[in-house]
Design an enzyme around this catalytic site. Structure first.
Site, PDB file in Angstrom:
ATOM      1  N   ARG A  22       0.804  -1.224   0.000  1.00  0.00           N
ATOM      2  CA  ARG A  22       0.000   0.000   0.000  1.00  0.00           C
ATOM      3  C   ARG A  22       0.840   1.278   0.000  1.00  0.00           C
ATOM      4  NH1 ARG A  22      -2.571  -4.188   1.907  1.00  0.00           N
ATOM      5  NH2 ARG A  22      -0.514  -4.623   2.667  1.00  0.00           N
ATOM      6  N   THR A  23       1.788   1.370   0.919  1.00  0.00           N
ATOM      7  CA  THR A  23       2.508   2.632   1.079  1.00  0.00           C
ATOM      8  C   THR A  23       3.322   2.960  -0.169  1.00  0.00           C
ATOM      9  OG1 THR A  23       2.673   2.038   3.408  1.00  0.00           O
ATOM     10  CG2 THR A  23       3.961   3.923   2.699  1.00  0.00           C
ATOM     11  N   LYS A  50      25.318  -6.338  -3.290  1.00  0.00           N
ATOM     12  CA  LYS A  50      26.744  -6.623  -3.559  1.00  0.00           C
ATOM     13  C   LYS A  50      27.626  -6.000  -2.478  1.00  0.00           C
ATOM     14  CE  LYS A  50      26.052  -6.254  -8.550  1.00  0.00           C
ATOM     15  NZ  LYS A  50      26.309  -5.293  -9.634  1.00  0.00           N
ATOM     16  N   ARG A  72      11.253   3.597   3.483  1.00  0.00           N
ATOM     17  CA  ARG A  72      10.735   2.524   4.356  1.00  0.00           C
ATOM     18  C   ARG A  72      11.923   1.646   4.730  1.00  0.00           C
ATOM     19  NH1 ARG A  72       6.129  -1.180   4.610  1.00  0.00           N
ATOM     20  NH2 ARG A  72       4.972   0.756   4.915  1.00  0.00           N
ATOM     21  N   HIS A 102       5.050   5.549  11.664  1.00  0.00           N
ATOM     22  CA  HIS A 102       4.514   5.468  10.298  1.00  0.00           C
ATOM     23  C   HIS A 102       3.582   6.675  10.146  1.00  0.00           C
ATOM     24  CE1 HIS A 102       3.356   3.973   6.520  1.00  0.00           C
ATOM     25  NE2 HIS A 102       2.989   2.741   6.817  1.00  0.00           N
TER      26      HIS A 102
HETATM   27  N1   CP Z   1      -0.109  -0.027   5.879  1.00  0.00           N
HETATM   28  C1   CP Z   1       1.079  -0.314   5.328  1.00  0.00           C
HETATM   29  O1   CP Z   1       2.109   0.266   5.658  1.00  0.00           O
HETATM   30  O2   CP Z   1       1.032  -1.306   4.383  1.00  0.00           O
HETATM   31  P1   CP Z   1       2.281  -1.735   3.485  1.00  0.00           P
HETATM   32  O3   CP Z   1       3.293  -2.385   4.396  1.00  0.00           O
HETATM   33  O4   CP Z   1       1.729  -2.701   2.450  1.00  0.00           O
HETATM   34  O5   CP Z   1       2.837  -0.503   2.864  1.00  0.00           O
END
Ligand code: CP
Length: 281
Positions: A22-23, A50, A72, A102
């Protein structure tokens, strides 16, 4: 309008060192709808495998004249670390770091709540499940406190709660039937197995028996209670399929709202640089 010109001429780089559906995709869509050029680095196929260090990878991408990194990472503090080491003109957005934060998820969550139930000072909200490993829970609790939510509850076994969680401004329940009584919003969380060290749970079946959201348990909340989940959902572990797909669920609406919220965040962060120097704004 399908596209806005706000970030025309800007380059946004998605740096996802940890899995995401999603993110990553909603950040990408949001950037494209703002007319930015978007680059998504496939870490598994990059020279990081590597042995290239994180800072060397960053410096090389920086050399490509980028304007924003969306990060992320499995380590708490990674986005902040990157922000401290890249050139000052590069904006860094945290798309989830370890169990720490988050923030864009919290913003889309409160945006979704507000569309249905805007009166935060009178809202009862329950967050259920693996609070200990959840950056979503930490950021959401923070956002709800800022918005003055009346009653924020966390419902979990002792092994899945951080020490002194009450200091975050929440009430703690170990019994889901007590915790869900008369709430307006139920936020379910996934068991974050990838962050668990040692045996914190007897089994997923027992977790579902004690903490899973079933129709019967949801009936203890207000009749119009919203069911939320940041995803990915594990059906039959933290939530029954009939509830996840039922009329009170806004789980997919959260995903849709993520695009608008991330567009807003990117516009605010980079938009003021969107006009070439000297051009009248
Ligand atoms: N809600 C969320 O962070 O989902 P993802 O890990 O799929 O991005």
């Amino acid at each position: 309008m399908k596209k806005l010109p706000t970030l025309h001429g800007k380059t946004v780089v998605n740096l996802f060192f940890e899995a995401s559906t999603r993110t990553r995709t909603t950040f990408e869509l949001a950037a494209k709808r703002l007319s930015a050029d978007v680059l998504t680095l496939n870490i598994a196929a990059s020279s990081a495998v590597k042995g290239e260090s994180l800072l060397d990878t960053l410096q090389n991408i920086e050399a490509m004249q980028c304007d924003m990194f969306v990060v992320r990472h499995q380590q708490s503090g990674a986005a902040e670390f990157i922000a401290r080491h890249v050139k000052p003109h590069i904006a860094v957005l945290n798309a989830g770091d370890g169990r720490h934060a988050h923030p864009t998820q919290a913003m889309l969550d409160v945006f979704t709540i507000r569309r249905h139930k805007p009166d935060f000072p009178n809202l009862q909200i329950a967050i259920v499940g693996d609070i200990l490993h959840s950056r979503v829970a930490r950021s959401l609790i923070h956002a709800l406190n800022i918005l003055g939510a009346a009653d924020i509850r966390v419902i979990a076994p002792r092994t899945l709660l951080p020490a002194q969680v009450e200091t975050l401004g929440v009430r703690v329940f170990h019994d889901i039937k007590q915790g869900l009584r008369e709430v307006d919003v139920v936020v379910m969380l996934r068991l974050q197995r990838e962050r668990m060290e040692g045996a914190l749970l007897p089994s997923e079946q027992e977790f579902f028996q004690r903490y899973g959201l079933t129709g019967e348990r949801l009936a203890l909340a207000k009749p119009d209670a919203m069911v939320m989940h940041p995803g990915p959902i594990n059906r039959g572990v933290e939530i029954d399929s009939r509830v996840a797909d039922g009329p009170q669920s806004v789980i997919l609406e959260q995903v849709t709202n993520g695009i608008a919220v991330r567009m807003a965040i990117m516009s605010i962060t980079l938009g003021h640089h969107a006009h070439p120097v000297g051009e009248e704004v």
